[in-house]
Design a protein around this motif. Structure first.
Motif, PDB file in Angstrom:
ATOM      1  N   ASP A 115       0.923  -1.415   0.168  1.00  0.00           N
ATOM      2  CA  ASP A 115       0.014  -0.272   0.233  1.00  0.00           C
ATOM      3  C   ASP A 115       1.212   1.541  -0.604  1.00  0.00           C
ATOM      4  O   ASP A 115       0.629   2.398  -1.169  1.00  0.00           O
ATOM      5  CB  ASP A 115      -0.831   0.083   1.216  1.00  0.00           C
ATOM      6  CG  ASP A 115      -1.887  -1.508   1.104  1.00  0.00           C
ATOM      7  OD1 ASP A 115      -1.707  -1.806   0.769  1.00  0.00           O
ATOM      8  OD2 ASP A 115      -3.514  -0.723   0.502  1.00  0.00           O
ATOM      9  N   GLU A 196      -6.106 -17.350   1.565  1.00  0.00           N
ATOM     10  CA  GLU A 196      -5.055 -16.390   2.005  1.00  0.00           C
ATOM     11  C   GLU A 196      -4.047 -16.837   3.674  1.00  0.00           C
ATOM     12  O   GLU A 196      -4.915 -17.417   4.177  1.00  0.00           O
ATOM     13  CB  GLU A 196      -5.473 -15.115   3.253  1.00  0.00           C
ATOM     14  CG  GLU A 196      -6.710 -14.658   1.482  1.00  0.00           C
ATOM     15  CD  GLU A 196      -7.675 -13.167   1.335  1.00  0.00           C
ATOM     16  OE1 GLU A 196      -7.454 -12.297   2.230  1.00  0.00           O
ATOM     17  OE2 GLU A 196      -8.763 -13.919   2.547  1.00  0.00           O
ATOM     18  N   ASP A 201      -4.493 -11.733   5.187  1.00  0.00           N
ATOM     19  CA  ASP A 201      -6.445 -12.262   4.871  1.00  0.00           C
ATOM     20  C   ASP A 201      -7.423 -11.273   4.679  1.00  0.00           C
ATOM     21  O   ASP A 201      -8.265 -10.711   5.052  1.00  0.00           O
ATOM     22  CB  ASP A 201      -6.697 -12.603   6.055  1.00  0.00           C
ATOM     23  CG  ASP A 201      -6.120 -12.416   7.702  1.00  0.00           C
ATOM     24  OD1 ASP A 201      -5.761 -10.981   7.627  1.00  0.00           O
ATOM     25  OD2 ASP A 201      -6.237 -13.568   8.164  1.00  0.00           O
ATOM     26  N   CYS A 202      -6.550 -10.076   3.571  1.00  0.00           N
ATOM     27  CA  CYS A 202      -7.805  -8.496   3.803  1.00  0.00           C
ATOM     28  C   CYS A 202      -9.214  -9.205   3.277  1.00  0.00           C
ATOM     29  O   CYS A 202     -10.457  -8.589   3.197  1.00  0.00           O
ATOM     30  CB  CYS A 202      -7.054  -7.478   3.226  1.00  0.00           C
ATOM     31  SG  CYS A 202      -7.184  -8.054   1.189  1.00  0.00           S
ATOM     32  N   ALA A 205     -11.442 -10.934   5.645  1.00  0.00           N
ATOM     33  CA  ALA A 205     -11.312 -10.274   7.034  1.00  0.00           C
ATOM     34  C   ALA A 205     -12.734  -8.922   6.340  1.00  0.00           C
ATOM     35  O   ALA A 205     -13.605  -8.629   7.103  1.00  0.00           O
ATOM     36  CB  ALA A 205     -10.432  -8.893   7.108  1.00  0.00           C
ATOM     37  N   ALA A 206     -12.751  -8.724   5.776  1.00  0.00           N
ATOM     38  CA  ALA A 206     -14.390  -8.238   4.573  1.00  0.00           C
ATOM     39  C   ALA A 206     -15.203  -8.602   5.006  1.00  0.00           C
ATOM     40  O   ALA A 206     -16.368  -8.464   5.541  1.00  0.00           O
ATOM     41  CB  ALA A 206     -13.557  -7.633   3.554  1.00  0.00           C
ATOM     42  N   THR A 214      -9.646  -2.465   5.487  1.00  0.00           N
ATOM     43  CA  THR A 214      -8.207  -2.006   6.188  1.00  0.00           C
ATOM     44  C   THR A 214      -7.868  -2.665   7.032  1.00  0.00           C
ATOM     45  O   THR A 214      -7.696  -2.495   7.966  1.00  0.00           O
ATOM     46  CB  THR A 214      -7.624  -0.694   5.330  1.00  0.00           C
ATOM     47  OG1 THR A 214      -8.273  -0.318   4.199  1.00  0.00           O
ATOM     48  CG2 THR A 214      -6.491  -0.280   5.396  1.00  0.00           C
ATOM     49  N   LEU A 215      -6.632  -3.781   6.384  1.00  0.00           N
ATOM     50  CA  LEU A 215      -5.725  -4.442   7.583  1.00  0.00           C
ATOM     51  C   LEU A 215      -4.760  -3.631   8.453  1.00  0.00           C
ATOM     52  O   LEU A 215      -4.362  -2.754   7.168  1.00  0.00           O
ATOM     53  CB  LEU A 215      -4.887  -5.142   7.646  1.00  0.00           C
ATOM     54  CG  LEU A 215      -5.941  -7.241   6.659  1.00  0.00           C
ATOM     55  CD1 LEU A 215      -5.441  -7.668   6.131  1.00  0.00           C
ATOM     56  CD2 LEU A 215      -6.875  -6.886   7.563  1.00  0.00           C
ATOM     57  N   ILE A 218       0.936  -6.385   7.183  1.00  0.00           N
ATOM     58  CA  ILE A 218       0.572  -7.691   6.546  1.00  0.00           C
ATOM     59  C   ILE A 218       2.265  -7.846   7.517  1.00  0.00           C
ATOM     60  O   ILE A 218       2.990  -7.471   7.734  1.00  0.00           O
ATOM     61  CB  ILE A 218       0.941  -6.927   5.334  1.00  0.00           C
ATOM     62  CG1 ILE A 218       0.796  -6.616   4.776  1.00  0.00           C
ATOM     63  CG2 ILE A 218       1.249  -9.027   4.816  1.00  0.00           C
ATOM     64  CD1 ILE A 218      -0.847  -6.998   4.281  1.00  0.00           C
ATOM     65  N   LYS A 228      -3.378  -4.745   1.445  1.00  0.00           N
ATOM     66  CA  LYS A 228      -4.166  -4.558   3.077  1.00  0.00           C
ATOM     67  C   LYS A 228      -5.538  -4.591   2.760  1.00  0.00           C
ATOM     68  O   LYS A 228      -6.371  -4.813   3.542  1.00  0.00           O
ATOM     69  CB  LYS A 228      -3.683  -3.305   3.641  1.00  0.00           C
ATOM     70  CG  LYS A 228      -2.350  -3.263   4.202  1.00  0.00           C
ATOM     71  CD  LYS A 228      -2.306  -1.698   5.075  1.00  0.00           C
ATOM     72  CE  LYS A 228      -0.513  -1.428   5.346  1.00  0.00           C
ATOM     73  NZ  LYS A 228      -0.638  -0.458   6.336  1.00  0.00           N
ATOM     74  N   THR A 229      -6.270  -3.858   1.815  1.00  0.00           N
ATOM     75  CA  THR A 229      -7.375  -3.434   1.513  1.00  0.00           C
ATOM     76  C   THR A 229      -8.269  -4.895   0.363  1.00  0.00           C
ATOM     77  O   THR A 229      -7.046  -4.522  -0.687  1.00  0.00           O
ATOM     78  CB  THR A 229      -7.903  -2.315   1.072  1.00  0.00           C
ATOM     79  OG1 THR A 229      -7.026  -2.096   2.555  1.00  0.00           O
ATOM     80  CG2 THR A 229      -9.097  -2.081   1.641  1.00  0.00           C
ATOM     81  N   VAL A 230      -8.735  -5.081   0.008  1.00  0.00           N
ATOM     82  CA  VAL A 230      -9.460  -6.401  -0.963  1.00  0.00           C
ATOM     83  C   VAL A 230     -10.149  -5.130  -1.858  1.00  0.00           C
ATOM     84  O   VAL A 230     -11.088  -4.341  -1.590  1.00  0.00           O
ATOM     85  CB  VAL A 230     -10.236  -7.374  -0.544  1.00  0.00           C
ATOM     86  CG1 VAL A 230     -11.354  -6.920  -0.544  1.00  0.00           C
ATOM     87  CG2 VAL A 230     -10.287  -8.464  -2.086  1.00  0.00           C
TER      88      VAL A 230
END
Ligand code: PLV
Length: 326
Positions: A115, A196, A201-202, A205-206, A214-215, A218, A228-230
């Motif tokens: 990111d 993942e 594991d974005c 997590a979503a 947003t994680l 990492i 960090k974000t899918v």
């Protein structure tokens, strides 16, 4: 077989049946060998497509990457005769920097995770007039990646359909491409098992949060899964009824074990990002899903996308073993 003349940069990769993996899973396992692509991973499919549409008049491309999107962008740019600037985070293994330079790219190391590198790539696109190449979030990438599934359909013939597709997820571009491909060939009833690693594991997590999150960081060694974000489209697929997507996590240790098993049994070395998908077979995760009733007991052929990756060699493998087994 190099297909620039036919209008694209990727190869039609082999579809191999793995006897030992089939024995483990209890159904035929087919491997789509994307590690055989000229840039070392599936990424060249989508990035080739995107550059052909967006970069023909360009003075150069810029791509932020954990490694493999950068390798694909550098390869495609070299074939197109234009410069490539690849921005990589410091967390990517040093062997990646060297391989990118060998591909003719200018390499910049910026930030700790993808990111951070991406913010710099966007800035360079703006200030240097370079065409920005996103690694996972663009419809042209998904169209390019989707060709994987049409190739599989052509290889298997009309009488064979996979029981499930196993794929790893970083920012979700590969997943969107597979989803697109399944729709293209009319296989929307084929579930996708999306893997993942814990700490990259974005997507998972979503799904857990019911919204894109947003994680914080990492923490996995699978740096090429480390967005960090899918991307929104991947999350959208997980929420709609059009396709079945089963999101699962494996540990870095399981991904590493899968890499070693794959090297021993199939004689192919892949990186952690790919090990995550292979771990679905080697860790018994597919059996677990069958026990839970999420996959049928009588499962049709399992299609495993061997996404490949350049962030690995024997030295890196040894380092990973030390780090993860300490
Ligand atoms: N890697 C991206 C994103 O990194 C990159 O910059 O190279 N398998 C391999 C070998 C990969 O390199 C990647 C993505 C994936 C799987 C996952 O693909 P995605 O990001 O489209 O879900 C941060």
């Amino acid at each position: 077989m190099l297909s620039t003349m036919a209008g694209h940069f990727h190869l039609n990769t082999p579809l191999l049946e793995s006897v030992s993996m089939s024995q483990r899973v209890g159904t035929t396992v087919y491997l789509k060998m994307e590690n055989c692509q000229p840039s070392g991973s599936f990424k060249v499919r989508g990035i080739g497509r995107l550059c052909q549409q967006l970069a023909t008049q360009s003075g150069g491309v810029v791509c932020a990457s954990g490694g493999n999107a950068g390798m694909a962008a550098a390869y495609v740019a070299r074939k197109m005769g234009i410069p490539a600037v690849i921005v990589v985070p410091s967390s990517s293994p040093p062997l990646v920097f060297q391989r990118l330079q060998n591909q003719g790219a200018t390499v910049k190391i910026v930030g700790k995770v993808w990111d951070d590198a991406n913010a710099e790539a966007l800035r360079l696109a703006d200030t240097e007039g370079l065409t920005y190449v996103p690694p996972f979030d663009h419809p042209l990438l998904w169209q390019g990646h989707a060709t994987m599934i049409s190739e599989v359909a052509a290889s298997l013939g009309p009488s064979v359909k996979p029981g499930a597709v196993v794929v790893s997820v970083g920012g979700g571009g590969l997943l969107c491409g597979i989803a697109q491909g399944l729709k293209d060939v009319g296989w929307t009833d084929v579930p996708i098992v999306a893997l993942e690693t814990v700490g990259a594991d974005c997507f998972n997590a979503a799904i857990k949060a019911g919204t894109i999150v947003t994680l914080d960081d990492i923490t996995s060694e699978a740096k090429c899964l480390g967005a960090k974000t899918v991307c929104p489209k991947a999350f959208e697929y997980s929420q709609c009824n059009e396709l079945t997507i089963i999101s699962k996590l494996v540990t870095d240790q399981q991904a590493l074990h899968a890499i070693e098993m794959f090297l021993d049994e199939e004689r192919v070395l892949v990186e952690m990002a790919c090990g995550a998908a292979l771990a679905a077979v080697y860790s018994g995760l597919i059996h677990g899903l069958q026990d839970e009733g999420r996959l049928p007991t009588q499962l049709g052929p399992l299609l495993v996308i061997v996404c490949g990756g350049s962030s690995i060699n024997m030295k890196q493998l040894t380092e990973l073993k030390h780090k993860l087994r300490a």
